[in-house]
Scaffold this active site. Sequence first.
Site, PDB file in Angstrom:
ATOM      1  N   THR A 150     -16.901   0.876   3.126  1.00 36.04           N
ATOM      2  CA  THR A 150     -15.689   1.170   3.602  1.00 36.04           C
ATOM      3  C   THR A 150     -15.285   2.577   3.565  1.00 36.04           C
ATOM      4  O   THR A 150     -16.091   3.328   3.200  1.00 36.04           O
ATOM      5  CB  THR A 150     -14.647   0.461   2.109  1.00 36.04           C
ATOM      6  OG1 THR A 150     -14.879   1.287   1.139  1.00 36.04           O
ATOM      7  CG2 THR A 150     -15.152  -0.745   2.121  1.00 36.04           C
ATOM      8  N   TYR A 169     -14.353   7.463 -12.956  1.00 35.82           N
ATOM      9  CA  TYR A 169     -13.943   6.302 -12.159  1.00 35.82           C
ATOM     10  C   TYR A 169     -14.651   4.950 -12.971  1.00 35.82           C
ATOM     11  O   TYR A 169     -13.777   4.052 -13.175  1.00 35.82           O
ATOM     12  CB  TYR A 169     -14.790   6.300 -10.852  1.00 35.82           C
ATOM     13  CG  TYR A 169     -14.745   4.934  -9.912  1.00 35.82           C
ATOM     14  CD1 TYR A 169     -13.656   4.754  -9.300  1.00 35.82           C
ATOM     15  CD2 TYR A 169     -15.792   4.311  -9.712  1.00 35.82           C
ATOM     16  CE1 TYR A 169     -13.645   3.653  -8.390  1.00 35.82           C
ATOM     17  CE2 TYR A 169     -15.679   2.940  -9.128  1.00 35.82           C
ATOM     18  CZ  TYR A 169     -14.558   2.607  -8.353  1.00 35.82           C
ATOM     19  OH  TYR A 169     -14.575   1.558  -7.515  1.00 35.82           O
ATOM     20  N   ASP A 179       3.615   2.167  -4.323  1.00 34.90           N
ATOM     21  CA  ASP A 179       2.728   3.085  -5.208  1.00 34.90           C
ATOM     22  C   ASP A 179       2.392   2.234  -6.273  1.00 34.90           C
ATOM     23  O   ASP A 179       3.471   2.010  -7.385  1.00 34.90           O
ATOM     24  CB  ASP A 179       3.544   4.352  -5.383  1.00 34.90           C
ATOM     25  CG  ASP A 179       2.662   5.349  -6.490  1.00 34.90           C
ATOM     26  OD1 ASP A 179       1.572   4.805  -7.039  1.00 34.90           O
ATOM     27  OD2 ASP A 179       2.883   6.454  -6.532  1.00 34.90           O
ATOM     28  N   VAL A 180       1.284   1.872  -6.721  1.00 33.00           N
ATOM     29  CA  VAL A 180       1.031   1.112  -7.959  1.00 33.00           C
ATOM     30  C   VAL A 180       1.353   1.532  -9.334  1.00 33.00           C
ATOM     31  O   VAL A 180       1.374   0.936 -10.139  1.00 33.00           O
ATOM     32  CB  VAL A 180      -0.571   0.414  -7.881  1.00 33.00           C
ATOM     33  CG1 VAL A 180      -0.737  -0.453  -6.746  1.00 33.00           C
ATOM     34  CG2 VAL A 180      -1.588   1.532  -7.796  1.00 33.00           C
ATOM     35  N   ILE A 235     -19.831  -1.032  -1.208  1.00 33.69           N
ATOM     36  CA  ILE A 235     -19.409  -1.666  -0.091  1.00 33.69           C
ATOM     37  C   ILE A 235     -19.232  -0.889   0.949  1.00 33.69           C
ATOM     38  O   ILE A 235     -18.705   0.414   0.649  1.00 33.69           O
ATOM     39  CB  ILE A 235     -18.082  -2.476  -0.478  1.00 33.69           C
ATOM     40  CG1 ILE A 235     -18.509  -3.250  -1.701  1.00 33.69           C
ATOM     41  CG2 ILE A 235     -17.807  -3.338   0.697  1.00 33.69           C
ATOM     42  CD1 ILE A 235     -19.395  -4.516  -1.782  1.00 33.69           C
ATOM     43  N   ASP A 267       0.918  -1.020   0.023  1.00 33.98           N
ATOM     44  CA  ASP A 267      -0.044   0.054   0.115  1.00 33.98           C
ATOM     45  C   ASP A 267       0.844   1.175   0.173  1.00 33.98           C
ATOM     46  O   ASP A 267       1.966   1.222   0.454  1.00 33.98           O
ATOM     47  CB  ASP A 267      -1.036   0.114   1.355  1.00 33.98           C
ATOM     48  CG  ASP A 267      -2.005   0.822   0.942  1.00 33.98           C
ATOM     49  OD1 ASP A 267      -3.310   0.173   1.019  1.00 33.98           O
ATOM     50  OD2 ASP A 267      -2.032   2.073   0.838  1.00 33.98           O
ATOM     51  N   ASN A 306      -6.065  -4.616  -5.832  1.00 30.24           N
ATOM     52  CA  ASN A 306      -7.007  -4.068  -5.182  1.00 30.24           C
ATOM     53  C   ASN A 306      -7.063  -2.468  -5.200  1.00 30.24           C
ATOM     54  O   ASN A 306      -8.206  -1.731  -4.780  1.00 30.24           O
ATOM     55  CB  ASN A 306      -7.325  -4.830  -3.911  1.00 30.24           C
ATOM     56  CG  ASN A 306      -8.129  -3.981  -3.042  1.00 30.24           C
ATOM     57  OD1 ASN A 306      -9.529  -4.137  -2.760  1.00 30.24           O
ATOM     58  ND2 ASN A 306      -7.706  -3.168  -1.996  1.00 30.24           N
ATOM     59  N   LYS A 328     -12.308   1.620 -14.272  1.00 27.20           N
ATOM     60  CA  LYS A 328     -12.741   0.287 -13.867  1.00 27.20           C
ATOM     61  C   LYS A 328     -13.298  -0.606 -15.238  1.00 27.20           C
ATOM     62  O   LYS A 328     -13.149  -1.899 -15.247  1.00 27.20           O
ATOM     63  CB  LYS A 328     -14.093   0.436 -13.176  1.00 27.20           C
ATOM     64  CG  LYS A 328     -13.578   0.908 -11.580  1.00 27.20           C
ATOM     65  CD  LYS A 328     -12.531  -0.043 -10.677  1.00 27.20           C
ATOM     66  CE  LYS A 328     -11.968   0.373  -9.601  1.00 27.20           C
ATOM     67  NZ  LYS A 328     -11.055  -0.439  -9.128  1.00 27.20           N
ATOM     68  N   THR A 384     -16.531   4.611   0.522  1.00 30.16           N
ATOM     69  CA  THR A 384     -18.094   4.947   0.514  1.00 30.16           C
ATOM     70  C   THR A 384     -18.748   5.856   2.004  1.00 30.16           C
ATOM     71  O   THR A 384     -19.872   5.866   2.136  1.00 30.16           O
ATOM     72  CB  THR A 384     -18.868   3.823   0.303  1.00 30.16           C
ATOM     73  OG1 THR A 384     -18.629   2.848   1.216  1.00 30.16           O
ATOM     74  CG2 THR A 384     -18.473   3.334  -1.209  1.00 30.16           C
TER      75      THR A 384
HETATM   76  N1  LIG Z   1     -16.042   0.415  -1.572  1.00 32.05           N
HETATM   77  C1  LIG Z   1     -17.114   0.307  -2.827  1.00 32.05           C
HETATM   78  O1  LIG Z   1     -18.409   0.362  -2.844  1.00 32.05           O
HETATM   79  C2  LIG Z   1     -16.160  -0.463  -3.911  1.00 32.05           C
HETATM   80  C3  LIG Z   1     -17.090  -0.725  -4.962  1.00 32.05           C
HETATM   81  C4  LIG Z   1     -16.547  -1.313  -6.016  1.00 32.05           C
HETATM   82  C5  LIG Z   1     -15.085  -1.188  -6.398  1.00 32.05           C
HETATM   83  N2  LIG Z   1     -14.239  -1.117  -5.393  1.00 32.05           N
HETATM   84  C6  LIG Z   1     -12.941  -1.189  -5.573  1.00 32.05           C
HETATM   85  O2  LIG Z   1     -12.597  -1.645  -4.540  1.00 32.05           O
HETATM   86  C7  LIG Z   1     -11.124  -1.556  -4.316  1.00 32.05           C
HETATM   87  C8  LIG Z   1     -10.924  -1.198  -2.717  1.00 32.05           C
HETATM   88  O3  LIG Z   1     -11.793  -0.257  -2.431  1.00 32.05           O
HETATM   89  P1  LIG Z   1     -12.038   0.374  -0.759  1.00 32.05           P
HETATM   90  O4  LIG Z   1     -13.622   0.774  -1.217  1.00 32.05           O
HETATM   91  O5  LIG Z   1     -11.639  -0.720   0.015  1.00 32.05           O
HETATM   92  O6  LIG Z   1     -11.164   1.756  -0.732  1.00 32.05           O
HETATM   93  P2  LIG Z   1     -10.370   2.223   0.562  1.00 32.05           P
HETATM   94  O7  LIG Z   1     -10.151   3.578   0.138  1.00 32.05           O
HETATM   95  O8  LIG Z   1     -10.785   1.653   1.899  1.00 32.05           O
HETATM   96  O9  LIG Z   1      -8.986   1.598   0.259  1.00 32.05           O
HETATM   97  C9  LIG Z   1      -8.084   1.853  -0.980  1.00 32.05           C
HETATM   98  C10 LIG Z   1      -6.585   1.349  -0.650  1.00 32.05           C
HETATM   99  O10 LIG Z   1      -5.815   1.846  -1.729  1.00 32.05           O
HETATM  100  C11 LIG Z   1      -4.675   2.459  -1.156  1.00 32.05           C
HETATM  101  N3  LIG Z   1      -4.071   3.028  -2.297  1.00 32.05           N
HETATM  102  C12 LIG Z   1      -4.637   4.045  -3.085  1.00 32.05           C
HETATM  103  N4  LIG Z   1      -3.793   4.674  -3.872  1.00 32.05           N
HETATM  104  C13 LIG Z   1      -2.730   3.927  -4.046  1.00 32.05           C
HETATM  105  C14 LIG Z   1      -1.698   3.705  -4.844  1.00 32.05           C
HETATM  106  N5  LIG Z   1      -1.281   4.633  -5.798  1.00 32.05           N
HETATM  107  N6  LIG Z   1      -0.706   2.558  -4.488  1.00 32.05           N
HETATM  108  C15 LIG Z   1      -0.907   1.865  -3.639  1.00 32.05           C
HETATM  109  N7  LIG Z   1      -2.156   1.726  -2.909  1.00 32.05           N
HETATM  110  C16 LIG Z   1      -3.021   2.954  -3.022  1.00 32.05           C
HETATM  111  C17 LIG Z   1      -5.215   3.284  -0.048  1.00 32.05           C
HETATM  112  O11 LIG Z   1      -4.008   3.916   0.685  1.00 32.05           O
HETATM  113  C18 LIG Z   1      -6.170   2.155   0.640  1.00 32.05           C
HETATM  114  O12 LIG Z   1      -5.314   1.748   1.509  1.00 32.05           O
HETATM  115  C19 LIG Z   1     -10.816  -0.336  -4.945  1.00 32.05           C
HETATM  116  O13 LIG Z   1     -10.081  -0.602  -6.446  1.00 32.05           O
HETATM  117  C20 LIG Z   1     -12.215   0.432  -5.394  1.00 32.05           C
HETATM  118  O14 LIG Z   1     -12.222   1.145  -6.479  1.00 32.05           O
HETATM  119  C21 LIG Z   1     -14.891  -0.335  -4.292  1.00 32.05           C
END
Ligand SMILES: NC(=O)c1ccc[n+]([C@@H]2O[C@H](COP(=O)([O-])OP(=O)(O)OC[C@H]3O[C@@H](n4cnc5c(N)ncnc54)[C@H](O)[C@@H]3O)[C@@H](O)[C@H]2O)c1
Length: 243
Positions: free
Chosen positions: A183, A148, A57-58, A181, A37, A84, A152, A186
Amino acid sequence: MGRLKGKVAIITGGASGIGEKIVQRFHEENAIVIAADINEQALKQISKEQVHGKKLDVTSEEDWKRLVDEVKSEFGKIDILVNNAGISTEKTIEQIDYHEWEKLSKINGFGALLGLKYVAPEMAAANKGSIVNLSSVTALTGMGLNTYTASKGAVRAFSKAAAVEFGGSGVRVNAVFPGVIATPMTEGLEESGEALARINAMTPMQRLGQPEEVANAILFLASDEASYITGAELAIDGGYSAL
Ligand SMILES: NC(=O)c1ccc[n+]([C@@H]2O[C@H](COP(=O)([O-])OP(=O)(O)OC[C@H]3O[C@@H](n4cnc5c(N)ncnc54)[C@H](O)[C@@H]3O)[C@@H](O)[C@H]2O)c1
């Protein structure tokens, strides 16, 4: 217990939300887990025996090269990658600009593609591996969140292309499509009663998903239980995309 025994798994964005739950579930199933992360502070809090926090950093090719080298030298192999890490935006088409497009595409799209670029060949050399990419229900429907959604949609498309490219090398690539979801991503939505009621009304199961419900589906796809599944698309959305 033990569904991932002996496996080495990298989870990007593993310090928060869905990623944190994936880390926890994989750990419970006896994998050696690398939570990668950009948020090093949050990583410190989740690191423990068999859960190794590593800065990534991805969007950085240098970071990916270093991570892959470190994991190979410390643990000998990489069996599972979960792409993720991601960010979101609520800007409308009228509000977007190139900077916004570039940021979303770079982290959500290019970041996951770099994971494939650096990890899939390592798996192919071992003739086995499983990669799960996090797309979103927004890539299947007109839910909005335009930049977004586009980022995706890219994840959806290149997951299938990668499944074809690496299928003969024993590397499986699948994509999951979470609905809304609960988190940190959201949180704003959850705090607005009106927005929450609207989402629930559009979801057959009439509630938000929980991060562990996404983590459990990813656990299945990542494990050998899914040994003949590649190029698949799994919605984890309480029926949202079925409407
Ligand atoms: N929460 C939702 O409703 C939802 C719905 C559909 C898809 N998603 C996808 O699921 C995944 C996780 O989402 P989440 O809700 O847990 O989000 P979150 O914000 O809780 O967590 C995201 C994580 O990604 C890390 N991150 C951000 N930029 C980064 C980078 N450049 N390099 C490395 N790490 C990085 C952040 O530090 C964080 O720990 C995401 O890809 C999101 O788009 C989430």
